[in-house]
Design a protein around this motif. Structure first.
Motif: not given
Length: 537
Positions: A474-491
Motif C-alpha cells: 500500500t505504501a509503495q503504491v503511494f510512493i511510486d505515484e508521487s514519483v510518477r506525478i513528479q516526472q510526468e506532471g499532474p493529470l
C-alpha cells in the motif's frame, strides 16, 4: 560525494547477493542490496565458515518438500506421512532459562517431551486461547481447552502443546526475555520433528496445526525461510492426507477422504470433520499468500486438474457443532467454481479469508503474465475474469464491526487482503494504463481508510504477519505515484495530488511504526528508504 565500496574478497558476499548475482557491500548485519531490495524482509546471511548456512540447509529441506509435493500432485496421495519429516527437523539450540509468570520464576525444561510446570502451562494456554483465531488455529477451541487445562479426553501431542506455548509466550503482556522465547521455540521444534511418531489418534491433524502455528510464528519474526519450511511441510501433509477431497462428489473417491493416510483416523463426529476441512483451507490460505510473496506459485496447485479441490469452503467451528453437514452432502470444483464467478452462498469469515488469499495469489501471477509481450490469450481471459470477480468479492464482505463474530484483527486482514488483490492484478500495468493506475490508487486508499479507522485501536495489538506485507504494498503504491506525478506532471484523471499521496505514505508508515513486530520492522525500513528517495528525487 558517492561512497566508494571496496571490493569484497571472493566468497565474502552474503548468500542473497550470491544467489541474485549482484554486488554485495558486505555490511552487517544486513547488507545494502538486501535492505534496499523489494525482498528486504528476507534473511541476509553470511557464510563465514565455507559450509552450509542455516538458510541454505532450510532451502535444501524446502526443495525436498516441494519435490514431494510435485510427486503427490502427479500421482495422488501416498500412504506414509512419516516421509514428510524423514529429513529431520530444524537444528535446535539447547537453552535452559526461566519464565517470568508475574509472581515467581519457573524453571523451563529443555526437552520438548517434558511438559511445563502447571502454573506456566495455564498462563501460556490462556494467553494463546485469547488470540488463537488470527494465528491459524483451526481446532475446536473448547475441546482443546478441555484436553489441556481440564484433562478431559486425550491430551494433545507435544508438538501441538509446545507450539501453543510459543504463541502464548509471545502474546503475553509481560516482558519475557528472548532467551525464554528461544527455549520454548527449541522445545516446539524438537517435538514437531518427531510428531508423526507419537502414538496419538489425532497426530496428523495436530501435526498440521503445529506446523501452521510454527509457520505463522516464523513469518511474524521475519524468518521467511523457516516460515516457508513449516508451511510447505503442512501443505505436503494435507495433500498426502487427501484433505483436498473431503466430501468429494467424484465417484472414484469414497468416504470423507481420497485414499486417506493409514495414520489419519476418520472423523468421529461433525466437529472432527470440521477440523479437517478447516485444516485444509488454513494451510492453503497461508501457502497461497506467502508463495505469492516469495514469487512462486502455490505449493497446492489448485488450478491443475490433477489437484482439483473438492473440499467445501470452511465454516466457523460453532456451525459444524450446531448444524452439521448433511450425511449425503457432497462437493466438487470448489475453487474452480469460485474463480469462474459461480456463486457459492458461503459467507463464513474463514471462507472469506481463504478466498482473499486465493485472489491475491492469482492476481499476483496473472498481472505479471499480462505484462509479457505478446500477451498469452489465456492470461487475458483470466485477467478479465479477476477484474470483475475481485470488486464483486470486495462488495460481498461485511464491514468491520465489533459486533461481528471474528475478532477485529481477523476482520481487518480479510478486508485488507481483498483490496491488495486488486492492487496486485493492476500493479504491473499501472505505468502503461491510466485505468490500472487509478484502480491501484483507489484500492490503496481503501486500505488506508481501514488503517485510519482501525489500525491504532487497542484491539489491534496483535496482527497477522500478512498485514506487514500488504501495508508495504500500500505504501509503495503511494510512493511510486508521487514519483510518477513528479516526472510526468499532474493529470486531471488522477484522484490525488503528489502532496496527498506523500501524506498517505506517511500515514501508512506511522501505523507500521506502531506495530513493531520483527517482520513489520523490516518492511518499514524498506518503505522508509523508498520514501526518502522519492522525496529527494
Amino acid at each position: 560525494m558517492v561512497k566508494q565500496v571496496p571490493p569484497l574478497q571472493k566468497g565474502s558476499a552474503c548468500t542473497n547477493c550470491r544467489r541474485r548475482k549482484i554486488r554485495c557491500d558486505g555490511e552487517r548485519p544486513r547488507c545494502g542490496p538486501c535492505l534496499n531490495s523489494s525482498a528486504a524482509f528476507s534473511d541476509c546471511e553470511y557464510n563465514d565458515n565455507n559450509g552450509l548456512t542455516q538458510v541454505q540447509i532450510l532451502e535444501d529441506q524446502i526443495s525436498i518438500l516441494e519435490t514431494r509435493l510435485k510427486e503427490l500432485q502427479g500421482r495422488g496421495p501416498q500412504q506414509d506421512a512419516r516421509q514428510i519429516k524423514s529429513q529431520g527437523g530444524l537444528p535446535v539450540p539447547t537453552i535452559t532459562k526461566t519464565l517470568n509468570t508475574g509472581s515467581q520464576n519457573e524453571s523451563l525444561p529443555v526437552s520438548g517431551f517434558e511438559d511445563l510446570p502447571p502454573i506456566v502451562r495455564r498462563i501460556l494456554v490462556h494467553n494463546f486461547i485469547l488470540n488463537c483465531c488470527w494465528v491459524g488455529f483451526f481446532l475446536h477451541r473448547d475441546r482443546f481447552i478441555n484436553t489441556v487445562l481440564n484433562f478431559k479426553g486425550e491430551a494433545p501431542t507435544f508438538a501441538l502443546l509446545n507450539t501453543t506455548y510459543v504463541w502464548g509466550n509471545h502474546l503475553s503482556s509481560s516482558q519475557n526475555s528472548l532467551e525464554q522465547e528461544a527455549t520454548l521455540v527449541s522445545r516446539a521444534l524438537q517435538s514437531s520433528a518427531h510428531s508423526l511418531s507419537e502414538a496419538h489418534p489425532q497426530k496428523v491433524t495436530q501435526f498440521i496445526q503445529a506446523e501452521v502455528l510454527l509457520g505463522n510464528y516464523f513469518y511474524l519474526a521475519g524468518k521467511t525461510v523457516e516460515g516457508k519450511y513449516h508451511v510447505t511441510a503442512a501443505a505436503s501433509l494435507v495433500l498426502s492426507a487427501g484433505l483436498h477431497k473431503i466430501r468429494s462428489a467424484d465417484v472414484e473417491h469414497s468416504g470423507y477422504l481420497a485414499q486417506a493416510l493409514d495414520t489419519l483416523v476418520p472423523p468421529r463426529d461433525p466437529i472432527e470433520e470440521g477440523e479437517l476441512i478447516n485444516a485444509f483451507w488454513t494451510v492453503l490460505t497461508l501457502d497461497s499468500f506467502w508463495n505469492a510473496v516469495h514469487g512462486t506459485p502455490s505449493s497446492i496447485s489448485y488450478t491443475s486438474p490433477s489437484v482439483r479441490i473438492d473440499t467445501p469452503w470452511p465454516l466457523i467451528m460453532e456451525v459444524y457443532a450446531e448444524a452439521p453437514l448433511d450425511p449425503n452432502f457432497s462437493s466438487s470444483h470448489t475453487i474452480d467454481d469460485f474463480l469462474s464467478g459461480i456463486p457459492d452462498y458461503t459467507d463464513s469469515p474463514r471462507a472469506a479469508f481463504s478466498k482473499g488469499a486465493i485472489l491475491f495469489e492469482r492476481a499476483t501471477f496473472i498481472g505479471r503474465q499480462l505484462k509479457n509481450e505478446p500477451i498469452p490469450p489465456q492470461s487475458q481471459a483470466d485477467f478479465d475474469i479477476l477484474d470483475l470477480l475481485i470488486p464483486r468479492f470486495i462488495g460481498s464482505l461485511s464491514h468491520i464491526d465489533r459486533a461481528n463474530v471474528p475478532p477485529l484483527n481477523y476482520q481487518l486482514i480479510i478486508n485488507t487482503l481483498a483490496s491488495a488483490a486488486d492492487i496486485q492484478l493492476h500493479l504491473p500495468l499501472a505505468s502503461d494504463r491510466i485505468s490500472s493506475r487509478m484502480r491501484i490508487l483507489n484500492a490503496a486508499k481503501d486500505i488506508l481508510d481501514l488503517i485510519n479507522t482501525w489500525g491504532h485501536l487497542p484491539e489491534m495489538e496483535f496482527l497477522d504477519p500478512m498485514i506487514a506485507i500488504v501495508w508495504t504494498i500500500t505504501a509503495q503504491v503511494f510512493i511510486d505515484e508521487s514519483v510518477r506525478i513528479q516526472q510526468e506532471g499532474p493529470l486531471s484523471e488522477l484522484p490525488f495530488t503528489r502532496t496527498q499521496v506523500l501524506e498517505f505514505s506517511r500515514r501508512v508508515m506511522n501505523v507500521m511504526e506502531s506495530h513493531p513486530f520483527p517482520l513489520m520492522t523490516l518492511q518499514l525500513a524498506q518503505v522508509k528508504n523508498a520514501f526518502k528517495k522519492a522525496v529527494a528525487g
